[in-house]
Design an enzyme around this catalytic site. Sequence first.
Site, mmCIF file in Angstrom:
data_model
loop_
_atom_site.group_PDB
_atom_site.id
_atom_site.type_symbol
_atom_site.label_atom_id
_atom_site.label_comp_id
_atom_site.label_asym_id
_atom_site.label_seq_id
_atom_site.Cartn_x
_atom_site.Cartn_y
_atom_site.Cartn_z
ATOM 1 N N LYS A 90 8.990 51.198 -46.824
ATOM 2 C CA LYS A 90 9.220 50.920 -45.617
ATOM 3 C C LYS A 90 9.885 49.264 -45.639
ATOM 4 C CE LYS A 90 7.338 54.315 -44.237
ATOM 5 N NZ LYS A 90 5.994 54.758 -43.789
HETATM 6 C C1 LIG Z 1 5.010 56.281 -43.553
HETATM 7 C C2 LIG Z 1 4.569 56.539 -42.334
HETATM 8 C C3 LIG Z 1 3.183 56.825 -41.722
HETATM 9 C C4 LIG Z 1 2.119 56.448 -42.733
HETATM 10 O O1 LIG Z 1 2.156 55.150 -43.384
HETATM 11 P P1 LIG Z 1 1.251 54.691 -44.609
HETATM 12 O O2 LIG Z 1 1.112 53.206 -44.569
HETATM 13 O O3 LIG Z 1 1.627 55.487 -45.891
HETATM 14 O O4 LIG Z 1 0.044 55.330 -44.275
HETATM 15 C C5 LIG Z 1 2.907 56.988 -40.506
HETATM 16 N N1 LIG Z 1 3.922 57.214 -39.650
HETATM 17 C C6 LIG Z 1 5.195 57.297 -39.880
HETATM 18 C C7 LIG Z 1 6.347 57.479 -38.937
HETATM 19 C C8 LIG Z 1 5.722 56.972 -41.207
HETATM 20 O O5 LIG Z 1 6.899 57.086 -41.698
#
Ligand SMILES: *Cc1c(COP(=O)(O)O)cnc(C)c1O
Length: 385
Positions: free
Chosen positions: A188
Amino acid sequence: MGHEQTTVPFTVPSFADDVSDAVVKVLDSGWVTTGPQTASFEQDFADYLGAAHVVAVASCTTALELCLRAMDLPPGSAVLTPSLTFCGAINAILHAGHRPVLVDIDEDTLVPSPATVAAAAERAGRPAAMVVQNQGGYPVDVPALTEAAGLDRTRVIEDVAHGPGAGRDGAHAGSSSYAACFSFYATKNLPIGEGGAVATSDQDFADRIRATRLHGMSKDSWRRYLPGGSWRYDVRNVGLKANMTDIQAAIGRAQLTMLPRWQRRRAELVARYDEALAGLPGLVLPQRNLGGVRHAWHLYQIRVPERDALIAELEAAGVSTSVHFIPANQMTAYRSILGAEECGSVPVTDRVGEELLSLPLYPGLSPDGQDRVITALTEALRTRG
Ligand SMILES: *Cc1c(COP(=O)(O)O)cnc(C)c1O
């Protein structure tokens, strides 16, 4: 010199120079789980966003579940969600004991529109809540979608996993929401490795998330061990084990100082892709009608026919790509839980979902690496005739 080039990875996390020092300091401090660094990261992230309260948690997935639980909806409530989202976001609704109701997307923005939300709300009868998502980093118009769903703002959760850096009308996405969930997963825009956060405008909601992120204990262990702290605590709600550690928080604080620079780099790479890929046959570039909107450019998502073959051709040419997302309504588990009729209710998602392709986009992508992506894509499309 090397005729055998390495593959351009789809994504590589960037880390601030002082991350290692920050981690070592925490290890040396004698306190490594939720404590002073977590409290400071919450304050730093709240300041960055311009949000009233931030509660750091283990992941965005648990953030979504904690928010749904804190809303205290009747068991089995209908919760609207885009089908074009990450499976964790659907799982959070199911783990919280509710029923996902799938919302179709607008084909230009790849997010639900007021019309698709209204249609899903009507199908659901009366939805109890809604999760909206900033697909790729495009900030959704939360008030418009809230109104279309016929919901109060206290029943809407903004999934901003793609969105630190996104904004509308000068405000950061999630900064004034009742419930906004962030991810600090490795890929991210603000990578810690693992981690998440809830931002909220409401003190009481923040307090409930804070208690339920650690089993529902009335005092976390850091506070119990502080001078004058007491061993005694109560459990008032059955919570989750979903706290952030001080090691993660220290990484997050160092990373946060770099985020504005990384966001500028993403925007530069996007401008370069836009220019180089404009006019390629069969290609639809990401939506560009961004009046008043700041895109976080978590993803550079193009649309292309016969995508699966192109993915293999690009991989053979040394370029890794990805797909965001395989629509939830096509997954085995959700088809069996929600049924074929519900899963057949998002035709635009099904059609556009076949064509989506995410190209490498991250602050560490070199001009040479990006050129290789552009060349490989251009050649693959040209040889298609
Ligand atoms: C990555 C992601 C999540 C989950 O994130 P985590 O921190 O890995 O639990 C939720 N929603 C979207 C749209 C994502 O891309």
